[in-house]
Design a protein around this motif. Structure first.
Motif, PDB file in Angstrom:
ATOM      1  N   LEU A  12       0.828  -1.215   0.000  1.00  0.00           N
ATOM      2  CA  LEU A  12       0.000   0.000   0.000  1.00  0.00           C
ATOM      3  C   LEU A  12       0.859   1.261   0.000  1.00  0.00           C
ATOM      4  CD1 LEU A  12      -2.803  -1.066   2.481  1.00  0.00           C
ATOM      5  CD2 LEU A  12      -3.036  -0.710   0.033  1.00  0.00           C
ATOM      6  N   ALA A  13       1.981   1.233   0.693  1.00  0.00           N
ATOM      7  CA  ALA A  13       2.876   2.393   0.696  1.00  0.00           C
ATOM      8  C   ALA A  13       3.479   2.619  -0.689  1.00  0.00           C
ATOM      9  CB  ALA A  13       3.974   2.201   1.735  1.00  0.00           C
ATOM     10  N   ILE A  14       3.856   1.548  -1.364  1.00  0.00           N
ATOM     11  CA  ILE A  14       4.384   1.679  -2.725  1.00  0.00           C
ATOM     12  C   ILE A  14       3.292   2.184  -3.670  1.00  0.00           C
ATOM     13  CG2 ILE A  14       5.363   0.394  -4.660  1.00  0.00           C
ATOM     14  CD1 ILE A  14       6.690  -1.449  -2.614  1.00  0.00           C
ATOM     15  N   ALA A  15       2.069   1.695  -3.501  1.00  0.00           N
ATOM     16  CA  ALA A  15       0.957   2.169  -4.331  1.00  0.00           C
ATOM     17  C   ALA A  15       0.692   3.648  -4.084  1.00  0.00           C
ATOM     18  CB  ALA A  15      -0.300   1.349  -4.046  1.00  0.00           C
ATOM     19  N   ASN A  16       0.752   4.081  -2.828  1.00  0.00           N
ATOM     20  CA  ASN A  16       0.545   5.498  -2.525  1.00  0.00           C
ATOM     21  C   ASN A  16       1.624   6.358  -3.158  1.00  0.00           C
ATOM     22  OD1 ASN A  16      -1.849   5.461  -1.213  1.00  0.00           O
ATOM     23  ND2 ASN A  16      -1.022   5.718   0.833  1.00  0.00           N
ATOM     24  N   ARG A  17       2.846   5.863  -3.172  1.00  0.00           N
ATOM     25  CA  ARG A  17       3.927   6.621  -3.797  1.00  0.00           C
ATOM     26  C   ARG A  17       3.674   6.766  -5.299  1.00  0.00           C
ATOM     27  NH1 ARG A  17       9.699   4.329  -2.904  1.00  0.00           N
ATOM     28  NH2 ARG A  17       9.027   3.004  -4.605  1.00  0.00           N
ATOM     29  N   ALA A  18       3.191   5.715  -5.945  1.00  0.00           N
ATOM     30  CA  ALA A  18       2.885   5.779  -7.379  1.00  0.00           C
ATOM     31  C   ALA A  18       1.691   6.693  -7.646  1.00  0.00           C
ATOM     32  CB  ALA A  18       2.623   4.377  -7.916  1.00  0.00           C
TER      33      ALA A  18
END
Length: 144
Positions: free
Chosen positions: A123-129
Protein backbone atom coordinates in the motif's frame (compact mmCIF):
# COMPACT_ATOMS: atom_id res chain seq x y z
CA UNK A 1 -7.04 1.08 -14.74
CA UNK A 2 -5.06 -2.17 -14.62
CA UNK A 3 -2.25 -0.76 -16.75
CA UNK A 4 -1.21 1.53 -13.90
CA UNK A 5 1.39 0.10 -11.55
CA UNK A 6 -0.47 1.17 -8.42
CA UNK A 7 -3.44 -0.93 -9.52
CA UNK A 8 -1.15 -3.95 -9.61
CA UNK A 9 0.15 -3.18 -6.12
CA UNK A 10 -3.40 -2.74 -4.83
CA UNK A 11 -4.51 -6.04 -6.37
CA UNK A 12 -1.53 -7.78 -4.76
CA UNK A 13 -2.48 -6.22 -1.42
CA UNK A 14 -6.05 -7.48 -1.83
CA UNK A 15 -4.79 -10.96 -2.67
CA UNK A 16 -2.58 -10.95 0.42
CA UNK A 17 -5.45 -9.80 2.60
CA UNK A 18 -8.17 -12.12 1.33
CA UNK A 19 -6.66 -15.14 -0.41
CA UNK A 20 -3.36 -15.78 1.35
CA UNK A 21 -4.90 -15.77 4.84
CA UNK A 22 -6.71 -18.94 3.81
CA UNK A 23 -3.44 -20.59 2.72
CA UNK A 24 -1.04 -19.63 5.51
CA UNK A 25 -1.78 -20.33 9.15
CA UNK A 26 -1.42 -17.66 11.83
CA UNK A 27 -0.08 -19.94 14.55
CA UNK A 28 -0.13 -23.52 15.71
CA UNK A 29 -0.37 -24.76 19.27
CA UNK A 30 1.69 -27.40 21.04
CA UNK A 31 -0.64 -30.18 19.89
CA UNK A 32 0.03 -29.25 16.25
CA UNK A 33 -3.37 -27.74 15.47
CA UNK A 34 -2.96 -24.88 13.02
CA UNK A 35 -5.14 -21.78 13.33
CA UNK A 36 -6.13 -20.03 10.13
CA UNK A 37 -7.78 -16.61 10.07
CA UNK A 38 -11.23 -17.90 9.13
CA UNK A 39 -11.08 -20.50 11.92
CA UNK A 40 -11.04 -17.67 14.45
CA UNK A 41 -14.77 -17.01 14.01
CA UNK A 42 -15.46 -20.04 16.20
CA UNK A 43 -13.35 -18.70 19.09
CA UNK A 44 -15.05 -17.15 22.09
CA UNK A 45 -12.66 -14.22 22.58
CA UNK A 46 -13.74 -10.99 20.84
CA UNK A 47 -10.25 -9.93 19.75
CA UNK A 48 -9.82 -13.22 17.91
CA UNK A 49 -13.07 -12.66 16.00
CA UNK A 50 -11.87 -9.20 14.94
CA UNK A 51 -8.78 -10.58 13.14
CA UNK A 52 -10.54 -12.14 10.10
CA UNK A 53 -12.92 -9.18 9.88
CA UNK A 54 -9.99 -6.76 9.63
CA UNK A 55 -8.34 -8.95 6.98
CA UNK A 56 -11.52 -8.86 4.88
CA UNK A 57 -11.98 -5.10 5.42
CA UNK A 58 -8.42 -4.55 4.25
CA UNK A 59 -8.96 -6.62 1.12
CA UNK A 60 -12.24 -4.90 0.27
CA UNK A 61 -10.68 -1.47 0.75
CA UNK A 62 -7.84 -2.40 -1.61
CA UNK A 63 -10.28 -3.56 -4.29
CA UNK A 64 -12.41 -0.42 -3.87
CA UNK A 65 -9.28 1.67 -4.20
CA UNK A 66 -8.40 -0.02 -7.51
CA UNK A 67 -11.70 1.13 -9.00
CA UNK A 68 -11.24 4.72 -7.81
CA UNK A 69 -8.50 5.35 -10.38
CA UNK A 70 -10.07 8.60 -11.57
CA UNK A 71 -10.21 10.04 -8.04
CA UNK A 72 -6.54 9.90 -7.06
CA UNK A 73 -6.91 11.97 -3.89
CA UNK A 74 -9.68 9.74 -2.53
CA UNK A 75 -7.68 6.69 -3.55
CA UNK A 76 -4.70 8.02 -1.59
CA UNK A 77 -6.87 8.63 1.51
CA UNK A 78 -8.44 5.16 1.33
CA UNK A 79 -4.99 3.60 1.09
CA UNK A 80 -3.81 5.52 4.13
CA UNK A 81 -6.84 4.36 6.09
CA UNK A 82 -6.14 0.83 4.88
CA UNK A 83 -2.57 1.12 6.18
CA UNK A 84 -4.01 2.17 9.55
CA UNK A 85 -6.35 -0.86 9.54
CA UNK A 86 -3.40 -3.14 8.82
CA UNK A 87 -1.34 -1.63 11.64
CA UNK A 88 -4.25 -2.23 14.03
CA UNK A 89 -4.49 -5.79 12.73
CA UNK A 90 -0.77 -6.29 13.17
CA UNK A 91 -0.97 -4.94 16.72
CA UNK A 92 -3.78 -7.34 17.61
CA UNK A 93 -1.88 -10.25 16.07
CA UNK A 94 1.35 -9.42 17.88
CA UNK A 95 -0.49 -8.96 21.17
CA UNK A 96 -2.21 -12.30 20.81
CA UNK A 97 0.93 -14.11 19.68
CA UNK A 98 2.88 -12.79 22.66
CA UNK A 99 0.15 -13.78 25.11
CA UNK A 100 -0.62 -17.26 23.78
CA UNK A 101 -1.50 -19.62 26.56
CA UNK A 102 0.97 -22.41 27.11
CA UNK A 103 3.99 -20.45 25.96
CA UNK A 104 6.17 -22.45 28.31
CA UNK A 105 5.81 -25.18 25.69
CA UNK A 106 6.79 -24.64 22.10
CA UNK A 107 4.22 -23.06 19.81
CA UNK A 108 4.92 -22.07 16.27
CA UNK A 109 4.08 -18.69 14.77
CA UNK A 110 2.93 -18.91 11.17
CA UNK A 111 3.76 -16.73 8.21
CA UNK A 112 0.14 -15.55 8.09
CA UNK A 113 0.80 -13.31 11.09
CA UNK A 114 3.20 -11.27 8.97
CA UNK A 115 0.88 -10.71 6.02
CA UNK A 116 -0.24 -7.28 7.30
CA UNK A 117 3.38 -6.12 6.99
CA UNK A 118 3.44 -7.19 3.34
CA UNK A 119 0.14 -5.41 2.75
CA UNK A 120 1.41 -2.20 4.37
CA UNK A 121 4.49 -2.24 2.15
CA UNK A 122 2.40 -2.80 -0.98
CA UNK A 123 0.00 0.00 0.00
CA UNK A 124 2.88 2.39 0.70
CA UNK A 125 4.38 1.68 -2.72
CA UNK A 126 0.96 2.17 -4.33
CA UNK A 127 0.55 5.50 -2.52
CA UNK A 128 3.93 6.62 -3.80
CA UNK A 129 2.89 5.78 -7.38
CA UNK A 130 -0.45 7.57 -6.91
CA UNK A 131 1.38 10.67 -5.67
CA UNK A 132 3.69 10.51 -8.67
CA UNK A 133 0.64 10.39 -11.01
CA UNK A 134 -0.97 13.30 -9.19
CA UNK A 135 2.21 15.37 -9.48
CA UNK A 136 2.41 14.56 -13.20
CA UNK A 137 -1.18 15.69 -13.76
CA UNK A 138 -0.53 18.93 -11.83
CA UNK A 139 2.57 19.66 -13.88
CA UNK A 140 0.68 19.12 -17.16
CA UNK A 141 -2.13 21.40 -15.95
CA UNK A 142 0.44 24.06 -15.19
CA UNK A 143 1.65 24.00 -18.80
CA UNK A 144 -1.82 24.65 -20.24
Amino acid sequence: MIQRIQSLYLLLAAICSVVLIQMFYLWSNESGASFYALDLFQESEFTLKVIPVLFVISGVMSIVSVFMFKQRKNQFVINRFNILVNFILLGILIYHLLTLSGESQVSEKGIGAFLPIVVVVLLAIANRAIKKDEDLVKSVDRLR
